[in-house]
Structure formats: C-alpha cells, structure tokens
Design a protein around this motif. Structure first.
Motif, PDB file in Angstrom:
ATOM      1  N   ARG A  37      34.216  36.197 -43.629  1.00 34.36           N
ATOM      2  CA  ARG A  37      33.221  35.086 -44.391  1.00 34.36           C
ATOM      3  C   ARG A  37      32.403  36.069 -45.302  1.00 34.36           C
ATOM      4  NH1 ARG A  37      32.290  32.544 -38.456  1.00 34.36           N
ATOM      5  NH2 ARG A  37      34.145  34.130 -37.932  1.00 34.36           N
ATOM      6  N   HIS A  38      31.719  35.147 -46.189  1.00 30.60           N
ATOM      7  CA  HIS A  38      30.949  35.828 -46.995  1.00 30.60           C
ATOM      8  C   HIS A  38      29.332  35.493 -46.453  1.00 30.60           C
ATOM      9  CE1 HIS A  38      33.884  36.237 -50.120  1.00 30.60           C
ATOM     10  NE2 HIS A  38      34.270  35.005 -49.812  1.00 30.60           N
ATOM     11  N   ARG A  39      28.913  36.555 -45.698  1.00 36.15           N
ATOM     12  CA  ARG A  39      27.752  36.467 -45.022  1.00 36.15           C
ATOM     13  C   ARG A  39      26.507  36.715 -45.699  1.00 36.15           C
ATOM     14  NH1 ARG A  39      27.490  34.238 -39.856  1.00 36.15           N
ATOM     15  NH2 ARG A  39      28.918  34.928 -38.519  1.00 36.15           N
ATOM     16  N   ASP A  40      26.534  37.163 -47.002  1.00 30.98           N
ATOM     17  CA  ASP A  40      25.342  37.688 -47.704  1.00 30.98           C
ATOM     18  C   ASP A  40      25.101  36.523 -48.570  1.00 30.98           C
ATOM     19  OD1 ASP A  40      26.373  38.369 -50.525  1.00 30.98           O
ATOM     20  OD2 ASP A  40      27.376  39.523 -49.134  1.00 30.98           O
ATOM     21  N   SER A  41      23.864  36.405 -49.229  1.00 31.01           N
ATOM     22  CA  SER A  41      23.176  35.399 -50.127  1.00 31.01           C
ATOM     23  C   SER A  41      23.110  35.824 -51.335  1.00 31.01           C
ATOM     24  CB  SER A  41      21.876  34.830 -49.456  1.00 31.01           C
ATOM     25  OG  SER A  41      22.197  34.215 -48.265  1.00 31.01           O
ATOM     26  N   ASN A  42      23.894  37.118 -51.957  1.00 29.10           N
ATOM     27  CA  ASN A  42      24.033  37.596 -53.076  1.00 29.10           C
ATOM     28  C   ASN A  42      24.606  36.382 -54.109  1.00 29.10           C
ATOM     29  OD1 ASN A  42      24.939  38.956 -55.544  1.00 29.10           O
ATOM     30  ND2 ASN A  42      24.715  40.775 -54.257  1.00 29.10           N
ATOM     31  N   PHE A  43      23.966  36.118 -55.184  1.00 25.05           N
ATOM     32  CA  PHE A  43      24.207  35.242 -56.461  1.00 25.05           C
ATOM     33  C   PHE A  43      25.234  35.742 -57.312  1.00 25.05           C
ATOM     34  CE2 PHE A  43      19.844  33.335 -56.061  1.00 25.05           C
ATOM     35  CZ  PHE A  43      20.046  32.977 -54.754  1.00 25.05           C
ATOM     36  N   ASP A 126      23.303  27.140 -44.924  1.00 24.98           N
ATOM     37  CA  ASP A 126      24.452  28.082 -44.447  1.00 24.98           C
ATOM     38  C   ASP A 126      24.796  27.369 -43.112  1.00 24.98           C
ATOM     39  OD1 ASP A 126      24.775  30.028 -46.175  1.00 24.98           O
ATOM     40  OD2 ASP A 126      23.095  31.267 -45.308  1.00 24.98           O
ATOM     41  N   LEU A 127      26.253  26.958 -42.859  1.00 25.01           N
ATOM     42  CA  LEU A 127      26.575  26.368 -41.830  1.00 25.01           C
ATOM     43  C   LEU A 127      26.919  27.346 -40.302  1.00 25.01           C
ATOM     44  CD1 LEU A 127      29.329  23.844 -42.995  1.00 25.01           C
ATOM     45  CD2 LEU A 127      26.885  23.371 -42.309  1.00 25.01           C
ATOM     46  N   HIS A 128      26.746  26.912 -39.515  1.00 22.99           N
ATOM     47  CA  HIS A 128      26.882  27.777 -37.871  1.00 22.99           C
ATOM     48  C   HIS A 128      28.006  28.760 -38.373  1.00 22.99           C
ATOM     49  CE1 HIS A 128      27.144  28.547 -33.868  1.00 22.99           C
ATOM     50  NE2 HIS A 128      28.510  28.570 -33.793  1.00 22.99           N
ATOM     51  N   GLY A 129      27.629  30.162 -37.969  1.00 26.85           N
ATOM     52  CA  GLY A 129      28.812  31.137 -38.246  1.00 26.85           C
ATOM     53  C   GLY A 129      29.026  31.449 -39.891  1.00 26.85           C
ATOM     54  N   HIS A 130      27.986  31.156 -40.484  1.00 19.65           N
ATOM     55  CA  HIS A 130      28.678  31.164 -41.943  1.00 19.65           C
ATOM     56  C   HIS A 130      27.185  31.889 -42.524  1.00 19.65           C
ATOM     57  CE1 HIS A 130      31.603  28.430 -41.270  1.00 19.65           C
ATOM     58  NE2 HIS A 130      32.443  28.962 -42.498  1.00 19.65           N
ATOM     59  N   GLY A 131      27.309  32.743 -43.651  1.00 20.23           N
ATOM     60  CA  GLY A 131      26.197  33.206 -44.365  1.00 20.23           C
ATOM     61  C   GLY A 131      25.186  33.699 -43.548  1.00 20.23           C
ATOM     62  N   GLN A 132      23.844  33.434 -43.299  1.00 27.70           N
ATOM     63  CA  GLN A 132      22.673  34.115 -42.626  1.00 27.70           C
ATOM     64  C   GLN A 132      22.338  33.330 -41.279  1.00 27.70           C
ATOM     65  OE1 GLN A 132      19.343  35.946 -44.815  1.00 27.70           O
ATOM     66  NE2 GLN A 132      20.550  35.331 -46.718  1.00 27.70           N
ATOM     67  N   SER A 133      23.128  32.206 -41.094  1.00 25.35           N
ATOM     68  CA  SER A 133      23.095  31.325 -39.913  1.00 25.35           C
ATOM     69  C   SER A 133      23.753  32.029 -38.837  1.00 25.35           C
ATOM     70  CB  SER A 133      23.464  30.057 -39.977  1.00 25.35           C
ATOM     71  OG  SER A 133      22.781  29.309 -41.044  1.00 25.35           O
ATOM     72  N   TYR A 134      23.128  31.733 -37.465  1.00 26.71           N
ATOM     73  CA  TYR A 134      23.680  32.226 -36.169  1.00 26.71           C
ATOM     74  C   TYR A 134      25.059  31.857 -36.037  1.00 26.71           C
ATOM     75  CZ  TYR A 134      24.122  32.980 -31.180  1.00 26.71           C
ATOM     76  OH  TYR A 134      24.654  33.531 -30.085  1.00 26.71           O
TER      77      TYR A 134
END
Length: 326
Positions: A37-43, A126-134
């Motif tokens: 998954r792409h976990r960071d919020s880099n644009f 960010d949905l659960h388990g994605h991006g910066q969400s838990y």
C-alpha cells in the motif's frame, strides 16, 4: 482391511483440510493483509501521473487551504484525511474515496474537479489500513462504509458549516466506488444529495471469484468459501455480505455510474446489474476504451463534464463552468 481404508481416508481428509485451511489463510493474507500500500501522503506520485494538478495544489498550499486532520472513529481507531475549504462553497462538499491499496492523494485529480471547477469543499479520507489511517487489514469497502459515514457526519464541523446548509456528494473509484455504493444503501443525512461511483464491483465475492480464476486459474469452490469463513472469524464480515449490489438496490438518491469498456480488473459487465438494481434517478456513462480506473485519464474533458453536470443537477451547485482545459 476396513480399518486401513478408514485410516487412509481419514489421513487424506485431514491433509486436504490442512491444505485448504493453509490456502484460505494465504488468500486472505495475500488480498487483505500483505498487499503493498501507498502509506504516505506525498503528492509527487499524483502530480507525476496528472501534471495539471501541480498549479492547483501549489495554489491551495499558498493559500493555506489544504490541511490534514486525524479523528478517532467510533471503533476507537485513528483515521486520517486531507481536506480543503473553499470560500465559495456555501456548503457544497465532496467526500472522495480512494481505491484498493491507494490513499487519499490518489483522488486529487477528482478533488480538482470539485474544488477548482465547482468551488466545493473537498474531504479525502484514508480508508482503514491505508495511507495514514490505522489498521493492517483491507476492508474492501464493506466496513469502510461505516468510516465514510462517520466522515460524512463530522463534515459540517470540519468545514464550519451548519448541517442544514450543507450539500454533499460522495464520489469513489474502484474499491472507493464499492464503498460509495455501500454507503448509499444506508440511512444517510439529508444533506447527502447524490453519489458518483467509478468502476466499482458488484460484491467482494464476485470480485475475488474473478481474481481467483484470472490469477490462479482456480474455481470459487471450495477456497473462496473457506477464505470467507476465515475473514468472518478474524474481521467480522464475509465476502457474500459485502455487496454493493444489495446496497445500491436500497438507494433512493441519485447516482452516476462510470465504467471503462476495457476494464478487465473489475469487469465492465459488473456495472450493468449495478445500474439495473438502482432505482431512478440514475445515469450511466461507459468510457470508450478505458481500462480499470482510467476513465478520467483517458477522457478528461468528458469526465469533468459528466460529473459536473450530474452533480450540479442533483446537488444544487451553482457557478461552475468548464475552463477549456484537459
């Protein structure tokens, strides 16, 4: 002799059960836990794919309009979203839901439509388990519907708008579209006016059966049944209950359906039963030649036009116009 046959039979059954159990756990981990998954919020990734985003994002940053927020969900889990207020929104707000293994930044090209062309507030969770969400497990849009409904509930506070002045659209792509349809079947606040789903699947069962056959050349029986049981035991939901098709049949608010006619990941054929299940008002656009989740990339002007016209009709938006850009 009979004892030997019984022993052999029992051994075979035990081995088959062990293989099936191991296969089920492998499938669940492969699809819902171990998927990259792409976990960071880099644009940067979004701006590389869609260069037209750069001046818009730069202007939002210069104005201090683009922000992050973290909230605690009713489950007690921490969730993240990007958001931007528009001084011209007057309550018009878009909640934009990303797809499988992506994060909020993957919806920036859609956010630009609403914010730049239609002067909307934008909220990108960010949905659960994605991006910066838990979270470590992917919920395939089913339990995600509850999280998105929470974001909808707190949107008036985020944008400092009274609920009776808000007009909100939910727009999702791929798994985000499945999430959007799952939300649409629930009781949503009066200020939720319409939905846009782009290339969502009929059910998690149907999508996994399609992938099981395409990736592994395996039938849905028995592995999909046992894998669904594992998910039920571990995460509290099953592949069969996670059905955008059943949810959209309960929706009485307007919905725009979008699907590329060359989609083999979520087959184009899935959009037709979804569209048929939905009562009026509704609209369907099949994007010529587009593969999965690429309808905007392939048909930017038409995509913008379809979305703005549909949402403006049902969300009471005003003062938007196309600016002749692709």
């Amino acid at each position: 002799m009979k004892k030997k046959i019984l022993l052999t039979t029992a051994t075979v059954v035990i081995l088959l059960a062990a293989v099936l159990t191991a296969g089920s756990f492998y499938l669940v981990n492969f699809a819902l836990v171990d998927a990259n998954r792409h976990r960071d919020s880099n644009f940067n990734r979004a701006m590389t794919n869609y260069p037209e985003l750069r001046p818009w994002i730069d202007s939002l940053k210069a104005e201090g309009a683009l922000s992050d927020t973290f909230v605690v969900m009713p489950t007690g889990e921490r969730a993240h979203a990007l958001y931007a207020r528009s001084t011209k929104a007057h309550g018009a707000t878009a909640v934009l839901v990303h797809g499988y293994t992506d994060n909020a930044t993957s919806m920036l090209m859609i956010a630009r439509i609403y914010n730049r062309y239609m002067n909307y507030n934008i909220l990108l969770p960010d949905l659960h388990g994605h991006g910066q969400s838990y979270g470590k497990d992917i919920q395939m849009g089913w339990k995600d519907r509850l999280d998105v409904m929470h974001w909808i509930d707190i949107a008036p506070g985020i944008f400092r708008t009274p609920a009776d002045s808000m007009r909100l659209v939910v727009h999702g792509i791929s798994m985000g579209a499945a999430t959007t349809m799952c939300v649409s079947g629930e009781q949503t606040p009066k200020y939720v006016k319409c939905f846009v789903e782009d290339c969502g699947y009929t059910s998690v069962w149907d999508e996994f059966a399609h992938e099981l056959k395409g990736r592994f050349s395996l039938p849905e029986f028995p592995l999909l049944y046992t894998a669904s049981w594992v998910v039920q035991m571990k995460y509290g939901w099953s592949f069969s209950e996670a059905s955008p098709l059943k949810q959209v049949a309960k929706c009485n608010k307007p919905m725009l359906f979008i699907h590329g006619d060359n989609d083999t990941y979520v087959p184009t054929t899935m959009v037709y039963p979804l569209y048929e299940a939905k009562s009026q008002p509704k609209q369907l656009w099949i994007a010529p030649g587009s593969k999965h989740a690429l309808s905007y990339r392939d048909h930017k002007s038409e995509y913008i036009r379809k979305v703005t016209e549909f949402v403006s009709k049902w969300n009471g938006a005003e003062n938007w116009k196309l600016r002749g850009e692709s």
